[in-house]
Write an enzyme that holds these catalytic residues in place. Structure first.
Site, PDB file in Angstrom:
ATOM      1  N   CYS A  92      53.659  50.766  53.561  1.00 57.02           N
ATOM      2  CA  CYS A  92      53.048  51.600  52.520  1.00 57.02           C
ATOM      3  C   CYS A  92      53.217  51.033  51.112  1.00 57.02           C
ATOM      4  O   CYS A  92      52.493  51.420  50.193  1.00 57.02           O
ATOM      5  CB  CYS A  92      53.641  53.007  52.551  1.00 57.02           C
ATOM      6  N   HIS A 100      55.769  57.974  44.617  1.00 53.82           N
ATOM      7  CA  HIS A 100      55.269  57.720  45.968  1.00 53.82           C
ATOM      8  C   HIS A 100      54.695  59.019  46.527  1.00 53.82           C
ATOM      9  O   HIS A 100      53.627  59.023  47.124  1.00 53.82           O
ATOM     10  CB  HIS A 100      56.397  57.179  46.849  1.00 53.82           C
ATOM     11  N   HIS A 104      46.983  59.495  51.520  1.00 53.83           N
ATOM     12  CA  HIS A 104      47.831  58.296  51.572  1.00 53.83           C
ATOM     13  C   HIS A 104      46.978  57.108  52.008  1.00 53.83           C
ATOM     14  O   HIS A 104      46.434  57.088  53.105  1.00 53.83           O
ATOM     15  CB  HIS A 104      48.965  58.545  52.566  1.00 53.83           C
ATOM     16  N   SER A 162       2.790  14.073  14.303  1.00 53.51           N
ATOM     17  CA  SER A 162       2.746  13.363  13.027  1.00 53.51           C
ATOM     18  C   SER A 162       4.156  13.200  12.466  1.00 53.51           C
ATOM     19  O   SER A 162       4.976  12.490  13.046  1.00 53.51           O
ATOM     20  CB  SER A 162       1.829  14.098  12.053  1.00 53.51           C
TER      21      SER A 162
END
Length: 896
Positions: free
Chosen positions: A192, A328, A368, A640
């Site tokens: 994780c 977390h 998750h 020219s």
């Protein structure tokens, strides 16, 4: 190596270890990009869906399962998991079908992240590394292996062939290969905490100078859950389909899918390079719990506290200056109390304050994301710092009784609110903890203030390109939407980001605008009118410079260029300084007169003794400007006087000698007997009967367009005969007869002038007015050739026929006006050109020349001519700003 124990920096002071987040990309549940993701976070949107029985039955869920009390009718939808723009990355359909969809999605995110950072790795000089990881490859197990019938009896070659697109170890090397990145490509897997471990690893690589820029992130697709799921007591999944982090009713999380990538650079270099900095990583740390916990999958207070404290010490910041922690936050009965205990332990090393630091968990919004969970939290926290908002964490009503919030530094933020300014920059922590015990913590700080620069005015070129017309139309629409949503955006920064930070693909369009409102309007129009955009060739086309002759001059030729572009200004000044030594006066007063003197300057410019040298100066300086921008001629054709500019650029004459010749040529022509010139829509053959009046054919400008020159009486007689036949001659506003017998008295004098200066064979090919063919080395250095050039007919149409006879060339008129480009567009072979472009507008439209020049740059780029964009913006450092990224044209590639 700096360690927490040895770190003694003053808290908050730069440590030299700072890493800037300069780009971000991601695809998350309910959000196809990081901006939509942030809006959902800010607005408290939960992307976890509740499914009706009808929806679940349609997905094949049996009625018996629907009636089970432990079946949770919720899940996290991730739209388009089967979709991929295979053609963009060069994959055949079958090859794309057998490629892990996690790697497909991550590949697109990696590309988008670099564009979001304004970096085209094809042109960026440094090494770019890739650090990332993916979740379990469910697609291989469920779809590919059964379909291919691979098993123990299969040949190793068959298995290896399939695994080449499905090995987690190839995630980063695939990105490096497809995007041509030359830094380390390291796949990471720590369950994780994978993607935040990848970020930490990337930071270490940048500090070690293993690379100069790094992509870091992760991806996970939950292909196991097509509808709801069965809840099991004590497992990680929530019993009600919500993740209630830190709440009294918290009992698990929900599994989601997503991908995220951040682009990282050393902070000092990001500041130097003008990058947009979304947030600064002040410090990061990683460790593992080891065996000091009850089981392999269990978290550890000491391990988490140690990694959090280490990150703070490495960052050199005090814990009481951190105002937010993206936790977390899985909402599990075991994990949440341990996480708050660990945070409290780490913070208490610095402060006894209570309730000052907000907590949140992105898992309450999107579930998750496994290997992508950490980078999702990092992107959320970086956006919170950038927008100065403390984001809400959802489904928190009462604290988990196992968590002592009252005596901790923390509170759960339940409503998004402004993040107030304090005595130090806003700071945030981000945690990610993996099953098995690998813990990572990152300390973020808001980006340092950037001194606001004056918004560069003027006309800007907004180049757009794509591999397919549909993608180009979508790119125009997306950019228009972006400008509409951000009217404060600096158009100069937008332009330079598109110019320097985007890959140039074959399908191209360019919008020229002087302000955001005009850009928005033009982009909307382009989005509706790009069914057949211009396609640039694989090889850059040859560019032909066309240099006009007399008749196009006017006061203030290239005035905006002289004001704004140092290359042009320096060349004009150099030429005028050389001419002052020859003529005894500074012609800049004539070229760029005061407003009240412009009419007088135009009158003096009608005198050919001034016309000739000043036209040369303007054209020469403009040519040097184009060349400084990377536009270099493969061939040149002058009309020219314009042939002298071509000869000088080709190296036949030194600049000082060319100016001397041109100035003397003008003086000699001013001494000629008066004459006249008239243009007529007749071919050379049809014009022959009218020469009997004593005229000469001065120029053949087209198959049906010539110019007669001669004494005034002869021209009037020829015009009378033409009018009698219903023809409409057009008298030119000149008082001499160039390229006629009236030049005979001055031919020898001009030849002597040319003979008196050094001459060399041309280094760049150019076409001869005398022959209409490429000039030979012998002709170019022969003084007699330049005498014939003054006396003979200008065979411009023959020159056009020669250069247009090779298809795919781009013709660029370099000088005032659009005379030569207009003649080229009328030529029968004009369709063979990849583009016909003029640098400046008609003299009557000279107030719009700045816009015209910007349009010319855009037109050249659309035709495939490489442009040195930085040279187009002298004196202004490029700023890279976030803009909409590539509009992938996805299709389904799925092996059912």
């Amino acid at each position: 190596m700096t360690t927490p124990e040895s770190f003694d920096a003053i808290p908050g002071e730069p440590t030299g270890l700072e890493i800037a987040i300069v780009g971000m990309a991601g695809r998350f549940p309910g959000a196809d990009d990081v901006d939509a993701f942030w809006r959902n976070i800010r607005d408290g949107v939960e992307s976890i869906r509740r499914f009706s029985d009808e929806e679940l039955r349609a997905q094949g869920v049996p009625q018996s399962v629907l009636e089970e009390p432990d079946y949770v009718k919720a899940g996290v939808r991730f739209e388009g998991f089967d979709q991929f723009d295979a053609a963009f990355f060069g994959y055949a359909p079958r090859e794309a079908e057998t490629l892990d969809p996690q790697q497909r999605i991550f590949l697109e995110c990696a590309w988008s992240s670099l564009e979001h950072a304004g970096c085209d790795p094809e042109r960026w000089q440094g090494k770019v590394g890739v650090y990332a990881g993916e979740g379990a490859n469910v697609y291989l197990i469920r779809n590919l292996l059964p379909s291919f019938g691979l098993g123990a009896h299969s040949g190793i070659a068959d298995l290896l062939g399939l695994m080449s697109g499905n090995s987690g170890g190839s995630l980063c090397t695939r990105v490096a290969y497809k995007l041509d990145l030359r830094g380390p490509a390291v796949s990471v897997q720590t369950a994780c905490s994978t993607s935040l471990t990848a970020v930490h690893t990337a930071c270490q690589a940048l500090l070690a100078h293993d690379c100069d820029m790094a992509l870091a992130g992760g991806v996970w697709l939950d292909l196991l859950q097509e509808g709801g799921y069965r809840w099991q007591a004590g497992a990680i999944l929530s019993p009600d389909g919500h993740c209630r982090a830190f709440d009294a009713e918290a009992a698990g999380t929900v599994i989601g899918s997503g991908a995220g990538v951040v682009v990282l650079k050393r902070l000092d270099e990001a500041l130097r390079d003008g990058d947009t900095i979304h947030a600064v990583i002040k410090g990061s740390a990683a460790n593992n719990d080891g065996s000091a916990k009850v089981g392999f999958t269990a978290p550890s207070v000491d391990g988490q506290a140690e990694v959090i404290r280490a990150a703070q010490l490495i960052a050199g910041v005090s814990a009481d200056t951190i105002g937010y922690v993206e936790t977390h936050g899985t909402g599990t009965t075991l994990g949440d109390p341990i996480e708050i205990a660990a945070l409290t332990q780490a913070f208490r090393a610095d402060t006894e304050r209570r309730g000052f630091c907000a907590l949140g968990s992105v898992k309450t919004n999107i579930g998750h994301l496994d290997a992508a969970a950490g980078v999702a939290g990092l992107i959320k926290a970086a956006q919170a710092l950038r927008h100065r908002v403390l984001p809400a964490s959802l489904h928190f009503r009462a604290p988990n009784p196992q968590i002592d919030f009252a005596n901790s530094p923390f509170y759960v933020n339940t409503v998004s609110k402004p993040w107030p300014e304090g005595p130090v920059p806003r700071r945030a922590g981000v945690s990610s903890f993996g099953i098995g015990g690998t813990n990572v913590h990152v300390v973020l700080e808001e980006a340092p203030p950037v001194r606001a620069e004056r918004n560069a005015g003027g006309w800007q070129v907004l180049p757009l390109s794509a591999q397919a017309p549909a993608a180009l139309r979508e790119a125009a629409a997306l950019l228009a939407d972006h400008l509409e949503a951000h009217p404060e955006a600096s158009l100069a920064d937008v332009a330079q980001t598109l110019q320097n930070g985007r890959r140039a693909f074959a399908q191209r369009a360019a919008v020229v605008a002087g302000d955001t409102a005009f850009a928005l309007q033009s982009l909307r129009a382009a989005a509706d009118d790009l069914d057949a955009p211009q396609r640039a060739p694989e090889t850059a086309p040859e560019v032909v410079f066309l240099f006009p002759g007399g008749g196009t001059q006017h006061a203030n030729m290239g005035l905006a260029l002289y004001r704004d572009h140092s290359v042009f200004r320096e060349e004009v000044d150099r030429c005028c300084a050389l001419l002052e030594n020859i003529l005894g006066e500074d012609l800049r007063a004539l070229l760029y007169p005061a407003p009240e003197a412009e009419a007088e300057a135009d009158a003096r410019l009608a005198r050919i003794e001034y016309t000739q040298p000043l036209l040369f100066v303007a054209e020469y300086a403009m040519a040097r400007l184009w060349m400084a921008r990377g536009v270099r001629p493969a061939l040149m054709l002058g009309h020219s006087l314009g042939e002298y500019v071509a000869a000088c650029l080709a190296g036949v004459f030194r600049l000082e000698d060319a100016l001397r010749i041109v100035a003397e040529r003008g003086r000699l022509m001013q001494s000629m007997q008066p004459g006249a010139m008239t243009a007529i829509a007749l071919s050379e053959a049809e014009l022959q009967p009218f020469l009997a009046t004593g005229c000469d054919i001065a120029a053949i400008n087209g198959e049906q367009l010539c110019v007669l020159a001669g004494p005034l009486a002869a021209i009037e007689a020829a015009e009378a005969r033409m009018s009698a036949r219903g023809l409409l001659p057009r008298r030119l506003l000149v008082s001499i007869a160039s390229h006629s017998a009236l030049t005979d008295p001055i031919v020898d004098a001009l030849q002597k002038v040319v003979a008196g200066v050094p001459r060399q064979a041309p280094g760049i090919p150019f076409l001869s007015n005398v022959t209409g063919r490429p000039i030979t080395a012998q002709e170019a250095v022969d003084p007699a050739y330049w005498a014939r050039h003054l006396r003979g007919t200008v065979r411009f149409a023959d020159g056009l026929a020669h250069l247009l006879g090779t298809p795919g060339r781009v013709l660029l008129e370099v000088g005032p006006g659009e005379t030569l480009s207009g003649l080229a567009r009328q030529h029968p072979l004009a369709a063979s050109a990849a583009g016909i472009v003029s640098s400046q507008g008609h003299p009557q439209q000279r107030l719009h020349n700045e816009r015209h020049m910007a349009g010319a740059i855009g037109a050249l780029w659309c035709a495939g001519v490489p442009i040195d964009w930085q040279a187009c913006h002298p004196g202004r450092a490029a700023r890279r700003v976030p803009l909409p990224t590539y509009a992938f044209q996805r299709q389904s590639y799925w092996n059912a």
